[in-house]
Design a protein around this motif. Structure first.
Motif, PDB file in Angstrom:
ATOM      1  N   GLY A  41       0.805  -1.211   0.000  1.00 29.99           N
ATOM      2  CA  GLY A  41       0.000   0.000   0.000  1.00 29.99           C
ATOM      3  C   GLY A  41       0.841   1.265   0.000  1.00 29.99           C
ATOM      4  O   GLY A  41       1.940   1.319  -0.567  1.00 29.99           O
ATOM      5  N   HIS A  42       0.324   2.279   0.663  1.00 28.85           N
ATOM      6  CA  HIS A  42       0.992   3.580   0.730  1.00 28.85           C
ATOM      7  C   HIS A  42       1.562   3.820   2.128  1.00 28.85           C
ATOM      8  O   HIS A  42       1.013   3.345   3.117  1.00 28.85           O
ATOM      9  CB  HIS A  42       0.010   4.707   0.422  1.00 28.85           C
ATOM     10  N   VAL A  43       2.646   4.575   2.174  1.00 29.76           N
ATOM     11  CA  VAL A  43       3.184   5.105   3.418  1.00 29.76           C
ATOM     12  C   VAL A  43       3.380   6.603   3.215  1.00 29.76           C
ATOM     13  O   VAL A  43       3.965   7.019   2.205  1.00 29.76           O
ATOM     14  CB  VAL A  43       4.529   4.451   3.799  1.00 29.76           C
ATOM     15  N   THR A  44       2.898   7.397   4.157  1.00 30.34           N
ATOM     16  CA  THR A  44       2.962   8.853   4.000  1.00 30.34           C
ATOM     17  C   THR A  44       3.769   9.474   5.125  1.00 30.34           C
ATOM     18  O   THR A  44       3.492   9.245   6.304  1.00 30.34           O
ATOM     19  CB  THR A  44       1.549   9.452   3.993  1.00 30.34           C
ATOM     20  N   ALA A  60       3.950  19.376   5.320  1.00 29.11           N
ATOM     21  CA  ALA A  60       4.003  18.602   4.083  1.00 29.11           C
ATOM     22  C   ALA A  60       3.569  17.173   4.355  1.00 29.11           C
ATOM     23  O   ALA A  60       3.827  16.624   5.430  1.00 29.11           O
ATOM     24  CB  ALA A  60       5.414  18.611   3.493  1.00 29.11           C
ATOM     25  N   ALA A  61       2.904  16.592   3.367  1.00 28.51           N
ATOM     26  CA  ALA A  61       2.555  15.168   3.378  1.00 28.51           C
ATOM     27  C   ALA A  61       3.030  14.577   2.057  1.00 28.51           C
ATOM     28  O   ALA A  61       2.646  15.073   0.988  1.00 28.51           O
ATOM     29  CB  ALA A  61       1.054  14.980   3.549  1.00 28.51           C
ATOM     30  N   VAL A  62       3.870  13.554   2.132  1.00 28.86           N
ATOM     31  CA  VAL A  62       4.424  12.925   0.933  1.00 28.86           C
ATOM     32  C   VAL A  62       4.065  11.443   0.955  1.00 28.86           C
ATOM     33  O   VAL A  62       4.458  10.718   1.875  1.00 28.86           O
ATOM     34  CB  VAL A  62       5.949  13.105   0.863  1.00 28.86           C
ATOM     35  N   VAL A  63       3.320  11.016  -0.056  1.00 28.34           N
ATOM     36  CA  VAL A  63       2.876   9.624  -0.160  1.00 28.34           C
ATOM     37  C   VAL A  63       3.885   8.828  -0.969  1.00 28.34           C
ATOM     38  O   VAL A  63       4.233   9.209  -2.097  1.00 28.34           O
ATOM     39  CB  VAL A  63       1.497   9.528  -0.834  1.00 28.34           C
ATOM     40  N   LEU A  64       4.358   7.730  -0.394  1.00 31.75           N
ATOM     41  CA  LEU A  64       5.267   6.825  -1.088  1.00 31.75           C
ATOM     42  C   LEU A  64       4.586   5.499  -1.365  1.00 31.75           C
ATOM     43  O   LEU A  64       3.739   5.045  -0.581  1.00 31.75           O
ATOM     44  CB  LEU A  64       6.518   6.563  -0.240  1.00 31.75           C
ATOM     45  N   ASP A  65       4.950   4.872  -2.474  1.00 30.87           N
ATOM     46  CA  ASP A  65       4.604   3.477  -2.690  1.00 30.87           C
ATOM     47  C   ASP A  65       5.455   2.660  -1.722  1.00 30.87           C
ATOM     48  O   ASP A  65       6.690   2.719  -1.759  1.00 30.87           O
ATOM     49  CB  ASP A  65       4.899   3.099  -4.143  1.00 30.87           C
ATOM     50  N   ALA A  66       4.812   1.907  -0.839  1.00 33.88           N
ATOM     51  CA  ALA A  66       5.548   1.216   0.215  1.00 33.88           C
ATOM     52  C   ALA A  66       6.506   0.159  -0.328  1.00 33.88           C
ATOM     53  O   ALA A  66       7.502  -0.166   0.319  1.00 33.88           O
ATOM     54  CB  ALA A  66       4.573   0.577   1.204  1.00 33.88           C
ATOM     55  N   ALA A  67       6.235  -0.371  -1.523  1.00 31.38           N
ATOM     56  CA  ALA A  67       7.097  -1.406  -2.092  1.00 31.38           C
ATOM     57  C   ALA A  67       8.333  -0.820  -2.766  1.00 31.38           C
ATOM     58  O   ALA A  67       9.429  -1.364  -2.651  1.00 31.38           O
ATOM     59  CB  ALA A  67       6.297  -2.247  -3.086  1.00 31.38           C
ATOM     60  N   THR A  68       8.164   0.310  -3.466  1.00 34.45           N
ATOM     61  CA  THR A  68       9.258   0.870  -4.261  1.00 34.45           C
ATOM     62  C   THR A  68       9.867   2.129  -3.661  1.00 34.45           C
ATOM     63  O   THR A  68      10.942   2.551  -4.078  1.00 34.45           O
ATOM     64  CB  THR A  68       8.754   1.215  -5.666  1.00 34.45           C
ATOM     65  N   LEU A  69       9.159   2.759  -2.727  1.00 34.81           N
ATOM     66  CA  LEU A  69       9.528   4.044  -2.119  1.00 34.81           C
ATOM     67  C   LEU A  69       9.509   5.191  -3.123  1.00 34.81           C
ATOM     68  O   LEU A  69      10.077   6.260  -2.874  1.00 34.81           O
ATOM     69  CB  LEU A  69      10.885   3.966  -1.411  1.00 34.81           C
ATOM     70  N   GLU A  70       8.846   4.995  -4.239  1.00 34.63           N
ATOM     71  CA  GLU A  70       8.657   6.079  -5.197  1.00 34.63           C
ATOM     72  C   GLU A  70       7.546   7.011  -4.701  1.00 34.63           C
ATOM     73  O   GLU A  70       6.580   6.565  -4.071  1.00 34.63           O
ATOM     74  CB  GLU A  70       8.285   5.533  -6.570  1.00 34.63           C
ATOM     75  N   VAL A  71       7.684   8.306  -5.013  1.00 39.47           N
ATOM     76  CA  VAL A  71       6.672   9.277  -4.617  1.00 39.47           C
ATOM     77  C   VAL A  71       5.425   9.107  -5.468  1.00 39.47           C
ATOM     78  O   VAL A  71       5.488   9.080  -6.705  1.00 39.47           O
ATOM     79  CB  VAL A  71       7.202  10.716  -4.741  1.00 39.47           C
ATOM     80  N   VAL A  72       4.280   8.966  -4.788  1.00 38.30           N
ATOM     81  CA  VAL A  72       2.985   8.813  -5.457  1.00 38.30           C
ATOM     82  C   VAL A  72       2.249  10.149  -5.518  1.00 38.30           C
ATOM     83  O   VAL A  72       1.616  10.486  -6.524  1.00 38.30           O
ATOM     84  CB  VAL A  72       2.125   7.764  -4.711  1.00 38.30           C
ATOM     85  N   ALA A  73       2.319  10.924  -4.440  1.00 39.31           N
ATOM     86  CA  ALA A  73       1.619  12.207  -4.372  1.00 39.31           C
ATOM     87  C   ALA A  73       2.222  13.019  -3.240  1.00 39.31           C
ATOM     88  O   ALA A  73       2.891  12.476  -2.343  1.00 39.31           O
ATOM     89  CB  ALA A  73       0.122  11.996  -4.139  1.00 39.31           C
ATOM     90  N   TYR A 208      19.750   5.590   4.408  1.00 36.53           N
ATOM     91  CA  TYR A 208      20.056   6.655   5.348  1.00 36.53           C
ATOM     92  C   TYR A 208      19.478   6.346   6.728  1.00 36.53           C
ATOM     93  O   TYR A 208      18.636   5.467   6.871  1.00 36.53           O
ATOM     94  CB  TYR A 208      19.506   7.995   4.851  1.00 36.53           C
ATOM     95  N   ARG A 209      19.934   7.110   7.719  1.00 33.10           N
ATOM     96  CA  ARG A 209      19.441   6.914   9.085  1.00 33.10           C
ATOM     97  C   ARG A 209      17.937   7.155   9.182  1.00 33.10           C
ATOM     98  O   ARG A 209      17.220   6.380   9.811  1.00 33.10           O
ATOM     99  CB  ARG A 209      20.187   7.863  10.031  1.00 33.10           C
ATOM    100  N   LEU A 210      17.453   8.234   8.554  1.00 32.21           N
ATOM    101  CA  LEU A 210      16.038   8.580   8.653  1.00 32.21           C
ATOM    102  C   LEU A 210      15.239   7.942   7.529  1.00 32.21           C
ATOM    103  O   LEU A 210      15.752   7.754   6.414  1.00 32.21           O
ATOM    104  CB  LEU A 210      15.863  10.098   8.604  1.00 32.21           C
ATOM    105  N   PRO A 211      13.968   7.616   7.789  1.00 29.91           N
ATOM    106  CA  PRO A 211      13.125   7.029   6.740  1.00 29.91           C
ATOM    107  C   PRO A 211      12.964   7.974   5.546  1.00 29.91           C
ATOM    108  O   PRO A 211      12.967   9.202   5.702  1.00 29.91           O
ATOM    109  CB  PRO A 211      11.775   6.816   7.443  1.00 29.91           C
ATOM    110  N   GLU A 212      12.808   7.399   4.354  1.00 31.80           N
ATOM    111  CA  GLU A 212      12.583   8.223   3.167  1.00 31.80           C
ATOM    112  C   GLU A 212      11.338   9.080   3.310  1.00 31.80           C
ATOM    113  O   GLU A 212      11.287  10.207   2.804  1.00 31.80           O
ATOM    114  CB  GLU A 212      12.472   7.333   1.934  1.00 31.80           C
ATOM    115  N   SER A 213      10.328   8.562   4.006  1.00 33.99           N
ATOM    116  CA  SER A 213       9.102   9.334   4.216  1.00 33.99           C
ATOM    117  C   SER A 213       9.404  10.637   4.946  1.00 33.99           C
ATOM    118  O   SER A 213       8.914  11.719   4.566  1.00 33.99           O
ATOM    119  CB  SER A 213       8.083   8.494   4.995  1.00 33.99           C
ATOM    120  N   THR A 214      10.211  10.572   5.986  1.00 39.10           N
ATOM    121  CA  THR A 214      10.581  11.765   6.754  1.00 39.10           C
ATOM    122  C   THR A 214      11.501  12.670   5.957  1.00 39.10           C
ATOM    123  O   THR A 214      11.330  13.904   5.955  1.00 39.10           O
ATOM    124  CB  THR A 214      11.262  11.352   8.068  1.00 39.10           C
TER     125      THR A 214
END
Length: 238
Positions: A41-44, A60-73, A208-214
């Motif tokens: 699913g998504h991770v934001t 800011a809210a950035v939605v990632l595809d949880a499988a690929t970590l690509e930005v969805v929205a 990286y140390r911090l999640p891509e979402s952050t």
């Protein structure tokens, strides 16, 4: 597109009012659901940036595809700072603009990752818990420091962890996301278990140390704040 946010009518103006709201909402936190499986699913990621001199906050809210970590929205919101700086009550400075950014997304956010705390909070109700209760979404907090809590140093290997403790109570985990690098501090917010929260954070932190979402939400909210407070670059808050 950046949403402009007004301070909500009836928003608490004193520490006593804010703590009463925390006490009321804390009873609604759900801690017995495992949460969505990692990689699905998504991770934001959500984050905020402030310009106190200009009384401006950007979220800011950035939605990632949880499988690929690509930005969805992605979406941003800018508004007036809605509460004084009081440790333990920082959510009241952030919630209105964070909610507006989430509302502006064109797709469901899925799991929401906050730059901060959930259960690992003096009143066991940090931003991740507050946001989860208000939205009904599964939420976790990932913080850069342990606040007032204690922990043993995790082993050096990536994925090692140790309990984050308030006395004998485990309120989160110190999680090593990269070998030999300082850990992050993971706590559940709402509708997610701690084991799964840590699994999500590891998946979100491949390099990286911090999640891509952050990381992505941090960069976007800083840019939104700069645009809002620099003359001629974008609309400021009303």
């Amino acid at each position: 597109m950046t949403t402009t946010v007004r301070v909500p009518e009836g928003w608490p103006g004193t520490e006593e009012e804010a703590r009463a709201i925390q006490d009321e909402l804390r009873r609604r936190v759900v801690l017995d659901e495992p949460g969505p499986p990692p990689g699905t699913g998504h991770v934001t990621g959500v984050d905020v940036a402030y310009d106190d001199e200009r009384d401006t906050v950007a979220a800011a809210a950035v939605v990632l595809d949880a499988a690929t970590l690509e930005v969805v929205a992605e979406a941003t919101a800018v508004g007036r700072i809605s509460f004084p700086y009081v440790p333990g009550l920082l959510a009241f400075r952030e919630i209105p603009t964070v909610l507006a950014a989430l509302d502006a997304l064109p797709c469901p956010p899925g799991l929401v990752v906050c730059d901060g705390y959930g259960l690992a909070h003096p009143r066991r109700f940090g931003l991740a818990s507050h946001l989860g209760v208000l939205t009904g979404l599964p939420t976790i907090g990932v913080a850069k420091n342990p606040f007032a809590f204690t922990h043993a140093d995790p082993a050096p290997a990536r994925g090692s962890s140790s309990p984050l403790l308030a006395g004998d109570e485990e309120v989160g985990r110190a999680l090593r996301t990269q070998e030999g690098v300082k850990p992050v501090y993971v706590s559940v917010g709402h509708r997610v278990g701690l084991d799964r929260a840590c699994a999500h954070v590891l998946r979100l932190s491949p390099r990286y140390r911090l999640p891509e979402s952050t990381r992505r939400a941090d960069a976007l909210c800083r840019r939104a704040l700069r645009d809002a407070t620099t003359p001629g670059t974008g609309p400021g808050p009303e």
